[in-house]
Design a protein around this motif. Structure first.
Motif, PDB file in Angstrom:
ATOM      1  N   VAL A 267     172.169 120.429  60.186  1.00  0.00           N
ATOM      2  CA  VAL A 267     170.909 119.718  60.495  1.00  0.00           C
ATOM      3  C   VAL A 267     170.190 119.198  59.236  1.00  0.00           C
TER       4      VAL A 267
ATOM      5  N   PHE B 264     168.019 116.537  57.910  1.00  0.00           N
ATOM      6  CA  PHE B 264     167.135 115.481  58.409  1.00  0.00           C
ATOM      7  C   PHE B 264     166.401 114.743  57.294  1.00  0.00           C
ATOM      8  N   ASN B 265     166.508 115.215  56.053  1.00  0.00           N
ATOM      9  CA  ASN B 265     165.717 114.570  55.002  1.00  0.00           C
ATOM     10  C   ASN B 265     166.461 114.595  53.666  1.00  0.00           C
ATOM     11  N   SER B 266     165.957 113.802  52.732  1.00  0.00           N
ATOM     12  CA  SER B 266     166.667 113.645  51.464  1.00  0.00           C
ATOM     13  C   SER B 266     166.621 114.927  50.619  1.00  0.00           C
ATOM     14  N   ALA B 267     165.590 115.741  50.819  1.00  0.00           N
ATOM     15  CA  ALA B 267     165.532 117.006  50.075  1.00  0.00           C
ATOM     16  C   ALA B 267     166.633 117.958  50.549  1.00  0.00           C
ATOM     17  N   ALA B 268     166.933 117.890  51.850  1.00  0.00           N
ATOM     18  CA  ALA B 268     168.026 118.728  52.372  1.00  0.00           C
ATOM     19  C   ALA B 268     169.374 118.222  51.841  1.00  0.00           C
TER      20      ALA B 268
ATOM     21  N   PHE C  33     169.662 119.714  48.527  1.00  0.00           N
ATOM     22  CA  PHE C  33     169.934 121.148  48.687  1.00  0.00           C
ATOM     23  C   PHE C  33     171.440 121.383  48.819  1.00  0.00           C
TER      24      PHE C  33
ATOM     25  N   LEU D  76     174.987 122.577  46.244  1.00  0.00           N
ATOM     26  CA  LEU D  76     176.001 123.577  46.630  1.00  0.00           C
ATOM     27  C   LEU D  76     177.418 123.010  46.569  1.00  0.00           C
TER      28      LEU D  76
ATOM     29  N   GLU E 165     165.351 106.224  59.453  1.00  0.00           N
ATOM     30  CA  GLU E 165     165.402 107.533  58.774  1.00  0.00           C
ATOM     31  C   GLU E 165     166.709 107.696  57.998  1.00  0.00           C
TER      32      GLU E 165
ATOM     33  N   GLU F 215     166.662 105.499  54.884  1.00  0.00           N
ATOM     34  CA  GLU F 215     165.833 106.073  53.820  1.00  0.00           C
ATOM     35  C   GLU F 215     166.613 107.147  53.053  1.00  0.00           C
ATOM     36  N   ILE F 216     167.309 107.991  53.795  1.00  0.00           N
ATOM     37  CA  ILE F 216     168.084 109.057  53.138  1.00  0.00           C
ATOM     38  C   ILE F 216     169.241 108.469  52.333  1.00  0.00           C
TER      39      ILE F 216
END
Lengths: 303, 351
Positions: free
Chosen positions: B131, B133-137, B140, B144, B159, B162-163
């Protein structure tokens, strides 16, 4: 909505008192619901929307909730939902506001991006807890049926007409362990999350019970609602509208919710906003010595 | 843009490669996993939707590589028990050793467990179950070791754009056809894979066997009276007011998942996906009959090819996709089966 009857307010002896060593919190999503808080019962307020970024509180409301918590000497936990980039911007503003005002609160994180962002930009400003969406317990309501014994029954093959007797036995130990475990049982993941500052995890009171062995974090447990499934295709009116909606929010969830019944699942399923729930009130006596030190009461169906 | 299709055996791999898929994905449940953890699927699918022998998978990989097609292996349970990580790691090592081009994971702990050298030069794909949903994820998971993100179903085109724009060094993959569901796999406990029914079936030798439903997260050897599988259940709905908890009428029945496997299409969005640099278009459902997989690949390929001949007007492109859809599936496309309705709809109201 009528508040949930709080069995938890009563100890085994029947006297109304806080459970020893157990912090009690109440989840409040909007200012109107601050009425559910009372000093005698609760030591903490959980503030905010847990599942939907369209319902993230604005700063004015958060400020009022903070003032209310301070006035009542209550702890404050700010719940955040899963978010897209636009939701993340909103949350960043809220985090900046909290830091600027030196608010010592806890943030409940339900999105890896939010966790990464808190770590990168607000390192050590807040205490962090991993929310229910990231803890990933097995929350299927049919687990009750799976774990119960059933009398034998017959199945007739549609084509041949032949009958077969089926005996359901409760599943074995390994399966039970798997269904009671969560993502956080992994020690590797716990080490990793510790580096991000996670100190606590948020747990559902799932119907099949909990397997918490090896979890080093502090633990909170929610009652009575267990979230089953969440989506951004809001299911409130989508079926009627013949459309899977994502960004067309009319906030129907603020006016009504749904009770859903199926002959195959022996309990009521609730649908509010983008999430479905079942109810499983917590029996404090069942908790035992599993390290849970906080109970989060949801007086209404959360969203 | 690449086209990615599901595969469960080498015969399917051959047929799909012949019609020009660029990537294949599959799961594997080797005997040493089944022997120890027969209740738990390693990749959210029952055994029959996975390869069961490494030798079979190796042959499929050989076939794919001869056609310059990559093969990605799903090791994408939401999470594993502590004791299962070692075996999951062994499976990943085995499949990479026989030539798999990458892995699809949903559990960050698997990436923490694996040696970074092992994944060097391989595709590390974060499945929709994680899941993102955003560029910070995205960042993240990139930290890894991820090289590609599969976008979850419930995202709008803007959306995703944007990512994708926020980090062009990552690859992105989108769902393009079949298996459309209301709920996000990674946020769902009544995962659609629980769907099934109890009955009798004949095995290869003609012996009658009881069909088992494949449970959530697992392929569970459990039989329950009247249980048709979590999200296929029909729920009667009663609308209740939040003000006073009073019933305010009934509503149409609700299903967590009311689709057939062969439903859901996002072909019209390929126009936007191409512009935003999406790497791969994923055809879903490993359990789909081969003929349906082939039909889907051919359809998506035709839609994609419309954009190869130079600039095309978006409205014309959508009209042609709809025409192709009707011709291929003998049905009109509709918004309720649309993966990306935001292609058509402007925001009416946002609170």
């Amino acid at each position: 909505m009528q508040p949930v009857r709080l069995l938890l307010s009563f100890s085994v002896s029947g006297k109304k008192e806080a459970v020893l060593g157990m912090e009690k919190a109440v989840h409040i999503s909007n200012l109107k619901n601050l009425k559910y808080f009372n000093k005698e019962d609760y030591q903490r307020i959980y503030w905010g929307a847990e599942f939907c970024q369209n319902l993230i509180s604005d700063l004015k409301d958060t400020d009022k909730a903070l003032a209310f918590a301070a006035k009542n000497a209550s702890g404050f936990s700010f719940i955040t939902p899963l978010v897209t980039d636009s939701g993340l911007k909103k949350l960043n503003k809220a985090f900046s506001y909290l830091r600027k005002n030196n608010v010592k609160c806890e943030i409940i994180v339900n999105d890896w991006g939010v966790l990464g962002c808190l770590h990168a930009k607000f390192n050590k400003c807040f205490k962090l807890a991993l929310g229910r969406l990231l803890v990933r317990q097995q929350r299927d309501p049919s687990m009750r049926t799976v774990f119960e014994e059933q009398s034998p029954y017959a199945v007739r093959d549609k084509n041949t007409g032949k009958l077969s007797v089926i005996i359901h036995r409760p599943p074995g130990g390994l399966y039970q362990k798997g269904m009671r475990a969560s993502y956080i049982n992994s020690s590797l993941l716990q080490d990793f999350l510790s580096r991000f500052g996670i100190e606590r995890i948020e747990l559902n009171n799932v119907i099949q019970g909990l397997y918490l062995e090896g979890i080093r974090f502090k633990k909170s447990i929610y009652t009575p609602y267990v979230n089953i499934s969440t989506t951004r295709f809001c299911p409130m009116e989508s079926r009627a509208q013949k459309l899977y909606r994502i960004d067309m929010c009319y906030k129907e969830c603020q006016g009504h919710y749904y009770e859903m019944h199926s002959r195959n699942i022996p309990m009521v399923i609730y649908k509010r906003g983008n999430t479905t729930f079942y109810k499983n009130p917590l029996d404090i006596r069942s908790l035992g010595k599993n390290g849970i030190d906080r109970i989060v009461i949801q007086p209404e169906l959360p969203f | 843009m690449k086209i990615k299709a599901p595969v469960i055996n080498k015969e399917e791999a051959m047929r799909l490669c012949e019609i020009g898929v660029d990537e294949l994905f599959c799961g594997i449940e080797p005997s040493y996993w089944r022997k120890r953890y027969k209740c738990f699927s390693i990749s959210q699918r029952p055994t029959f939707a996975n390869f069961t022998r490494l030798s079979g998978l190796e042959k499929a990989i050989d076939i794919a590589h001869r056609h310059k097609t990559k093969v990605h292996i799903a090791v994408n349970a939401f999470f594993y028990l502590e004791e299962q990580y070692d075996m999951a790691e062994r499976i990943i090592k085995d499949v990479l050793n026989i030539g798999a081009d990458g892995i699809i994971v949903a559990d960050a702990a698997i990436l923490l467990k694996l040696n970074k050298d092992l994944l060097k030069g391989k595709d590390v794909i974060i499945g929709c179950d994680a899941v993102v949903f955003n560029s910070a994820a995205v960042r993240f998971y990139k930290d890894l070791g991820a090289t590609r993100i599969v976008f979850p179903r419930s995202m709008t085109i803007s959306e995703m754009r944007e990512i994708a724009a926020s980090d062009a060094s990552m690859e992105y993959e989108v769902f393009i056809i079949h298996d459309l569901c209301f709920f996000e796999d990674g946020l769902c406990a009544s995962c659609k894979e629980a769907s099934g029914s109890i009955g009798l079936r004949k095995d290869k030798k003609g012996n009658e066997k009881i069909d088992l439903f494949s449970g959530p997260l697992i392929s569970a050897p459990i039989l329950l009276r009247g249980y048709l599988g979590g999200c296929r259940d029909r729920f009667q709905q009663q609308k209740v007011s939040t003000r006073d908890d009073k019933d305010i009428g009934s509503a149409r029945p609700f299903y967590f998942w009311d689709k057939k496997h062969i439903q859901g299409c996002g072909a019209c969005a390929i126009y936007d996906f191409k512009k935003m640099g999406i790497a791969s278009l994923k055809i879903l459902d490993r359990r789909l009959p081969l003929e349906e997989k082939i039909k889907a690949v051919k359809f998506i390929k035709k839609c994609s090819d419309l954009l190869l001949k130079g600039p095309v007007d978006k409205n014309n492109y959508i009209a042609k996709c709809k025409e192709l859809f009707k011709k291929t599936f003998r049905a009109e496309c509709n918004l309720y089966d649309c993966y990306y309705p935001s292609v058509f709809l402007e925001k009416r109201k946002q609170f």
